[in-house]
Design an enzyme around this catalytic site. Structure first.
Site, PDB file in Angstrom:
ATOM      1  CG  ASP A 125     -18.847   5.707 122.391  1.00 11.37           C
ATOM      2  OD1 ASP A 125     -19.109   5.916 123.578  1.00 11.37           O
ATOM      3  OD2 ASP A 125     -19.463   6.262 121.447  1.00 11.37           O
TER       4      ASP A 125
HETATM    5  C1  GLC Z   1     -21.639   8.924 121.805  1.00 12.26           C
HETATM    6  C2  GLC Z   1     -21.892   8.092 123.044  1.00 12.26           C
HETATM    7  C3  GLC Z   1     -22.560   6.782 122.757  1.00 12.26           C
HETATM    8  C4  GLC Z   1     -23.461   6.926 121.551  1.00 12.26           C
HETATM    9  C5  GLC Z   1     -22.575   7.198 120.345  1.00 12.26           C
HETATM   10  C6  GLC Z   1     -23.394   7.390 119.055  1.00 12.26           C
HETATM   11  O1  GLC Z   1     -20.467   9.646 121.919  1.00 12.26           O
HETATM   12  O2  GLC Z   1     -20.809   7.858 123.929  1.00 12.26           O
HETATM   13  O3  GLC Z   1     -23.289   6.403 123.926  1.00 12.26           O
HETATM   14  O4  GLC Z   1     -24.206   5.725 121.351  1.00 12.26           O
HETATM   15  O5  GLC Z   1     -21.728   8.316 120.540  1.00 12.26           O
HETATM   16  O6  GLC Z   1     -24.178   8.527 119.165  1.00 12.26           O
END
Ligand code: GLC
Length: 741
Positions: free
Chosen positions: A266
């Site tokens: 993430d």
């Molecule tokens: C965010 C989220 C994740 C998302 C990623 C890209 O912080 O936790 O679900 O896909 O970043 O946007």
């Protein structure tokens, strides 16, 4: 092979994914935020990243950056271009929790296939979806992104969403993904939905029994459906951050499940392990994230994800083989998408997709109609008889809100159109009634800046006091002069989703007061909810005759809600979570184990009714159904055996309607105590008035097995099972099954 031509630096660069936030958005930053605007073009042109994430960019920009990658970088390696496409790209569907409430697997698969087609035509080839985190604490805002509390429903939704996004019936991770589909990503691996107190990002403490029986099944289902990628979570799981957790990423995902795809962290989750008190510094974090199994690190360009990894390539630390293995998984994902043959937007596909947009909207309408859950309908006020009403008032802060009809996790590029509830009712009543709208109160101050989609505005309560009083007076005056009130209340889309936990489930802003004032007029009143978590509507349930849960219903939401209220469509949605009476009850879920005094299960608190307001699987119809004659193909089977379960279902009403028939089991004794009920099957069926059908389910050893903390492993116990069939988790049609050794 391409890898053999790559320098070590180029290999590591394939393991880096950065956000591409367009210049105009950066320049729209509030004054004083002078964070650098990383030059993504030069990173891409030099092959310094293997992937970018689009936040605001347009299709043309997405295609342009791909041209930069292929034409400028030394080895002409195309980019994985990712985005969060959770419930639509241009055609916006109900939010995932709403799609789950449809319990219609083919509809959900089709909706995500449409989202994939539009996303691919828009220059995106990788979506960070489906989010499959089990959520049992509605204070956690991300409950809106998943499929609710149940592992069986969650696994079913994970499987069909992966197939919808990626196409085909992929049974392994090598099946090619065509130009109408995108790579999917199961997230957030694993346990994120159990963050303590429902506080987003907070630590998670789960037993292996809870992980194995509740949290992991949706991920396993997605892996078995051939998902191409898995995203490791932010939070600390049992003391080890998910993105540095070898047990999760190596022992379970790779060794046990045989997952051969790509693991991406993430956003910043690898580097965050320093802040989490796990890694000493960035170099330690990069090393431990990589060695735990994170192939690609996601993060803002100015935090340089995996920027120190090269320094760890040495004997006894990270080997060249380790790097080659991770790089080959990244390249395999690009090969699977056909990016080496056709990296750019496929014009033919884009034209085909554009031509299909009317069908997409029709599907979005059906999805919004099927997702809605009729929570209450006392006295049969619904469906509304149009001839009975001449003056209709739509009142509430979400009654004419385009953005809240569409919901969270959408960006400016996802185009802004949506039919609001007010517009839908005005369309449907037509000249038969005068339909007027007033907000009554404001639930959240919406920032004026174009930057709004990124900012997390806090609930600002009411406008200034004088204006707030006037708005309330005007709304009540409108209600007084109307013969029907449609109250549209809920939660602003900024109050749900990521970084949007709440300590209360109350209707935010002045909505409760508005609700009570309108109810005091004793007009025919229907409550429509636009929200993504169960809210505190205990008072409304006491005082209003009808409540329709509409979620954030998407671009056709207003038309769907009008069709449902006027009976053009018949509601059949079912709750994907238990609806508590009060936040003091959470976490609350139906598949708990029995307390020692099961008789008093509803009297567990001295100061409140302990039962749910609405049970898991609850949802009413405008018709009625009779479920009878539950029968088993055998009343006794051997361990490892299977049994066919069937029952008759009749539409005993006078309207054609759908029903979701649900199958639950309870194992009475065994090597571990088992939940009072577990969902093990469901079917959404359509019946015309007085039509009768037989539904069939199969319970096999896989369905009856569970991970036992006593046996520390998977078991099928010899035991006696209760089997129920019914319209919700309080199903009462019963049979008994004995499993013998
Ligand atoms: C965010 C989220 C994740 C998302 C990623 C890209 O912080 O936790 O679900 O896909 O970043 O946007």
């Amino acid at each position: 092979m391409l890898i053999s031509q790559m320098t070590l630096a180029e290999k590591i660069q394939q393991l880096r994914q950065v956000f591409k936030i367009s210049k105009e958005v950066r320049e729209a930053l509030p004054p004083g935020d002078n964070s650098p605007i990383p030059d993504i073009d030069s990173l891409v042109a030099t092959g310094a990243v293997g992937s970018v994430i689009l936040v605001t960019d347009t299709t043309a920009e997405a295609d342009r950056i791909q041209h930069v990658a292929v034409e400028s970088s030394r080895l002409h390696v195309p980019l994985l271009i990712g985005a969060d496409v959770l419930h639509g790209f241009d055609t916006i569907f109900p939010v995932p929790i709403g799609l789950a409430a449809s319990w219609d697997l083919s509809l959900v698969q089709h909706a995500q296939a449409v989202a994939a087609s539009e996303a691919r035509a828009g220059g995106v080839n990788w979506t960070f979806a489906p989010m499959v985190d089990i959520a049992r604490d509605p204070r956690w805002g991300r409950i809106v992104e998943g499929a609710g509390e149940d592992p069986y429903l969650g696994a079913s939704m994970a499987r069909v969403q992966v197939r919808g996004f990626q196409g085909g019936q992929a049974v392994d991770g090598d099946q090619r993904i065509d130009v109408n589909h995108v790579l999917a990503s199961l997230k957030h691996f694993a346990g994120y939905g159990a963050s303590e107190g429902g506080r987003d990002y907070d630590s998670v403490n789960l037993s292996e029994e809870a992980l194995r029986n509740t949290i992991l099944p949706p991920f396993l289902a997605g892996v078995r459906a051939g998902v191409g990628t898995v995203m490791s979570g932010y939070m600390v799981l049992n003391g080890v951050p998910a993105s540095g957790n070898r047990w999760l990423l190596q022992d379970v995902l790779r060794a046990e499940w045989g997952f051969r795809g790509l693991v991406v962290s993430d956003n910043g989750a690898v580097g965050n392990m320093v802040a989490q008190g796990f890694a000493r510094d960035d170099a330690d974090a990069d090393l431990r994230g990589f060695m735990a199994g994170v192939d690609m690190a996601m993060g803002p360009a100015d935090r340089s994800p995996y920027g120190t990894l090269a320094g760890s390539i040495r004997p006894g630390w990270v080997s060249n083989d380790d790097v080659n293995a991770a790089v080959s998984r990244v390249l395999q994902a690009k090969l699977r998408l056909g990016l080496f043959e056709h990296p750019y937007i496929d014009e033919t596909q884009a034209k085909r997709d554009l031509a299909a947009r009317p069908e997409h909207r029709a599907l979005a309408l059906r999805a919004a109609e099927e997702s809605a859950v009729l929570l209450k309908n006392a006295g049969g006020i619904l469906p509304l008889r149009p001839a009975a009403y001449r003056r209709v008032a739509v009142i509430g802060p979400f009654g004419d809100s385009r953005q809240n009809t569409r919901g969270p996790w959408l960006f400016p590029r996802n185009n802004g159109e949506a039919v609001t509830v007010f517009e839908g009712l005005r369309n449907t009543f037509g000249s038969r009634a005068r339909v007027r709208f007033l907000p009554g109160v404001q639930a959240l101050r919406i920032p004026a800046s174009p930057f709004e989609f990124l900012s997390k505005a806090k609930s600002a309560g009411l406008w200034d006091a004088a204006r707030a009083r006037q708005e309330m007076r005007d709304a009540l005056a409108l209600a007084r002069e109307s013969d029907l009130v449609v109250l549209v209340l809920g939660e602003d889309r900024y109050m749900i989703g990521e970084f949007a936990s709440r300590s209360s489930l109350d209707l935010p802003g002045g909505q409760q007061k508005l609700l009570e004032q309108v109810a005091s007029l004793h007009k025919p009143t229907v409550l429509v909810l636009l929200n993504g978590r169960p809210l505190n509507i205990a008072w409304a349930n006491e005082h209003l005759p009808a409540i329709l849960e509409a979620w954030y219903p998407g671009c056709e939401g207003g038309n769907a809600i009008a069709n449902l209220l006027l009976g053009v469509a018949v509601p059949a949605g079912k709750l994907p979570f238990t609806w508590p009476r009060d936040v003091g009850q959470v976490p609350m879920y139906y598949d708990h184990t029995l307390p020692q005094d099961p008789i008093n299960v509803s009297a567990r608190y001295w100061d409140a009714n302990s039962s749910a307001l609405f049970p898991f699987g609850h949802g009413l119809s405008y018709s009625t159904f009779d479920m009878t004659n539950l029968r088993l193909s055998a009343s006794r089977i051997n361990e490892g055996g299977s049994v066919d379960v069937s029952a008759d279902v009749e539409n005993t009403g006078n309207l054609a309607a759908d029903e979701v028939v649900q199958l639950y089991i309870h194992q009475r004794y065994g090597s571990a105590a088992r939940p009072v009920r577990e969902l093990k099957g469901f079917q959404r069926i359509a019946l015309i008035p007085h039509e009768k059908t037989t539904v069939h389910f199969r319970l096999d050893a896989q369905a009856l097995r569970y991970w036992s903390a006593a046996a520390h492993g998977w078991v099928n116990d010899a035991s006696t099972f209760d089997i129920w069939i019914g319209p919700d988790s309080n199903a009462s049609l019963h049979a008994e099954l004995t499993v013998e050794t």
